[in-house]
Scaffold this active site. Structure first.
Site, PDB file in Angstrom:
ATOM      1  N   ASP A 149       0.835  -1.215   0.000  1.00  0.00           N
ATOM      2  CA  ASP A 149       0.000   0.000   0.000  1.00  0.00           C
ATOM      3  C   ASP A 149       0.866   1.260   0.000  1.00  0.00           C
ATOM      4  O   ASP A 149       1.995   1.255   0.494  1.00  0.00           O
ATOM      5  CB  ASP A 149      -0.911  -0.022   1.238  1.00  0.00           C
ATOM      6  CG  ASP A 149      -2.077   0.946   1.102  1.00  0.00           C
ATOM      7  OD1 ASP A 149      -2.387   1.368  -0.034  1.00  0.00           O
ATOM      8  OD2 ASP A 149      -2.680   1.281   2.136  1.00  0.00           O
ATOM      9  N   HIS A 168       2.598   3.314  -8.925  1.00  0.00           N
ATOM     10  CA  HIS A 168       2.365   1.895  -9.244  1.00  0.00           C
ATOM     11  C   HIS A 168       3.546   1.328 -10.034  1.00  0.00           C
ATOM     12  O   HIS A 168       3.965   0.196  -9.811  1.00  0.00           O
ATOM     13  CB  HIS A 168       1.070   1.728 -10.029  1.00  0.00           C
ATOM     14  CG  HIS A 168      -0.154   2.139  -9.266  1.00  0.00           C
ATOM     15  ND1 HIS A 168      -0.347   1.806  -7.942  1.00  0.00           N
ATOM     16  CD2 HIS A 168      -1.250   2.858  -9.625  1.00  0.00           C
ATOM     17  CE1 HIS A 168      -1.503   2.302  -7.523  1.00  0.00           C
ATOM     18  NE2 HIS A 168      -2.068   2.951  -8.523  1.00  0.00           N
ATOM     19  N   LEU A 223      10.322 -20.885  -3.344  1.00  0.00           N
ATOM     20  CA  LEU A 223       9.271 -19.992  -2.834  1.00  0.00           C
ATOM     21  C   LEU A 223       7.968 -20.159  -3.618  1.00  0.00           C
ATOM     22  O   LEU A 223       7.994 -20.230  -4.851  1.00  0.00           O
ATOM     23  CB  LEU A 223       9.757 -18.538  -2.985  1.00  0.00           C
ATOM     24  CG  LEU A 223       8.742 -17.436  -2.671  1.00  0.00           C
ATOM     25  CD1 LEU A 223       8.538 -17.316  -1.167  1.00  0.00           C
ATOM     26  CD2 LEU A 223       9.224 -16.097  -3.235  1.00  0.00           C
TER      27      LEU A 223
HETATM   28  C1  IPE Z   1      -1.402   0.249  -3.406  1.00  0.00           C
HETATM   29  O1  IPE Z   1      -1.193   1.621  -3.402  1.00  0.00           O
HETATM   30  C2  IPE Z   1      -1.637  -0.314  -4.786  1.00  0.00           C
HETATM   31  C3  IPE Z   1      -2.999  -0.840  -5.000  1.00  0.00           C
HETATM   32  C4  IPE Z   1      -3.979  -0.775  -4.158  1.00  0.00           C
HETATM   33  C5  IPE Z   1      -3.239  -1.470  -6.270  1.00  0.00           C
HETATM   34  P1  IPE Z   1      -2.402   2.661  -3.442  1.00  0.00           P
HETATM   35  O2  IPE Z   1      -2.741   2.961  -4.863  1.00  0.00           O
HETATM   36  O3  IPE Z   1      -3.543   2.156  -2.633  1.00  0.00           O
HETATM   37  O4  IPE Z   1      -1.748   3.908  -2.775  1.00  0.00           O
HETATM   38  P2  IPE Z   1      -2.443   4.918  -1.769  1.00  0.00           P
HETATM   39  O5  IPE Z   1      -2.964   4.106  -0.622  1.00  0.00           O
HETATM   40  O6  IPE Z   1      -3.538   5.617  -2.526  1.00  0.00           O
HETATM   41  O7  IPE Z   1      -1.341   5.849  -1.365  1.00  0.00           O
HETATM   42  C1  IPE Z   2      -5.559  -2.668  -0.348  1.00  0.00           C
HETATM   43  O1  IPE Z   2      -5.200  -1.352  -0.484  1.00  0.00           O
HETATM   44  C2  IPE Z   2      -5.483  -3.380  -1.680  1.00  0.00           C
HETATM   45  C3  IPE Z   2      -4.150  -3.605  -2.220  1.00  0.00           C
HETATM   46  C4  IPE Z   2      -3.014  -3.301  -1.634  1.00  0.00           C
HETATM   47  C5  IPE Z   2      -4.109  -4.279  -3.488  1.00  0.00           C
HETATM   48  P1  IPE Z   2      -6.263  -0.186  -0.703  1.00  0.00           P
HETATM   49  O2  IPE Z   2      -5.486   1.056  -0.830  1.00  0.00           O
HETATM   50  O3  IPE Z   2      -7.167  -0.545  -1.831  1.00  0.00           O
HETATM   51  O4  IPE Z   2      -7.101  -0.253   0.639  1.00  0.00           O
HETATM   52  P2  IPE Z   2      -7.940   0.891   1.376  1.00  0.00           P
HETATM   53  O5  IPE Z   2      -8.940   1.414   0.388  1.00  0.00           O
HETATM   54  O6  IPE Z   2      -6.993   1.945   1.834  1.00  0.00           O
HETATM   55  O7  IPE Z   2      -8.579   0.185   2.544  1.00  0.00           O
HETATM   56 MG    MG Z   3      -4.068   2.378  -0.710  1.00  0.00          MG
END
Ligand code: IPE
Ligand code: IPE
Ligand code: MG
Length: 255
Positions: free
Chosen positions: A29, A46, A140
């Protein structure tokens, strides 16, 4: 790199950890925040996140982790802007095309969990090819949670059990914890010992709800694109300091 966990403030150890968790789940995240804090578009986070994923897989192999489950796209992530979803799908395709040979060469077995029915046929094919090519590898196991939601997974398992009961193949009294575990997509994979989430958020966001009943959680205050081997070692060091009791009592020298 000097990294401190959100929970204990402990520094990462030198070398390998004393106790290596068998199964580590990672909620990757903070890609968006990594990018916006640098005035970059979210998708750039990403893209950098894929490099962090490569570091994570390599580190997991080096440390001797047996199962690594990465949360790469949730059932709820479709609600993001179309351009971001399209880029996430493009990055999955790229990862599978560019990294599969190396994963296979390093004895990694790929397994995918999540709903595939509504994915495009080319992605379904790439996922199936990755699993087929690496099926017999013994290193793994990389579990890719893509279009995954734990509630959906549990609901599907319960529906299949209900069908078996309705058809007379199962009796209601046969339904128990082990049967439900065996009907989940993670059947045959041990429950995660450790779940690591980056970005400082402290929630599961529909990841491995059933399987995480007795997992240890470590929340790291870094965004996913900054993740590296030191961060993984730091999370494992925190894990080794925890006492897992599984409902029992503290081990003590006794009276
Ligand atoms: C995690 O990073 C990637 C996915 C959920 C696919 P985020 O895109 O959720 O990044 P934040 O949480 O908005 O910073
Ligand atoms: C969880 O992250 C999903 C992934 C890392 C793929 P999100 O960024 O989607 O989760 P929320 O919305 O903060 O809970
Ligand atoms: Mg996120």
């Amino acid at each position: 790199m000097s990294l401190r966990t959100a929970t204990s403030g402990a520094a990462a150890p030198e070398g390998l950890p004393a106790a290596v968790p068998v199964h580590v789940g990672v909620i990757m995240d903070g890609n968006g925040r990594w990018a916006t804090s640098r005035k970059l578009p979210r998708v750039e986070g990403h893209r950098r996140g894929v490099e962090a994923l490569r570091r994570c897989v390599r580190a997991a192999r080096e440390i001797g982790i047996r199962f690594l489950t990465i949360y790469s796209f949730s059932s709820e992530n479709w609600s993001r802007p179309l351009g971001e979803v399209t880029e996430l799908l493009r990055l999955l395709r790229l990862f599978l095309r560019n990294d599969l040979a190396e994963l296979n060469a390093t004895n990694v077995r790929v397994k995918v969990i999540g709903e595939r029915a509504n994915l495009s046929p080319d992605i379904r094919q790439l996922l199936a090819d990755a699993e087929a090519l690496t099926r017999d590898n013994t290193g793994l196991t990389l579990v890719v949670a893509f279009n995954y939601g734990s509630r959906q997974e549990i609901a599907a398992a319960v529906a299949r059990i209900a069908q078996d009961v309705a058809a007379g193949r199962l009796k209601p009294e046969d339904v128990g914890v082990d049967m439900i575990s065996q009907r989940l997509e993670t059947a045959g994979i041990p429950d995660p010992d450790l779940i690591v989430r980056t970005s400082g958020e402290q929630r599961l966001s529909n990841f491995l709800l059933w399987q995480a009943a007795y997992s240890e959680f470590v929340f790291l205050p870094i965004n996913w694109p900054d993740f590296d081997k030191d961060a993984l070692l730091c999370a494992i060091a925190e894990y080794t300091r925890r006492e897992r009791r599984f409902g029992g009592v503290t081990k003590s020298p006794g009276p």
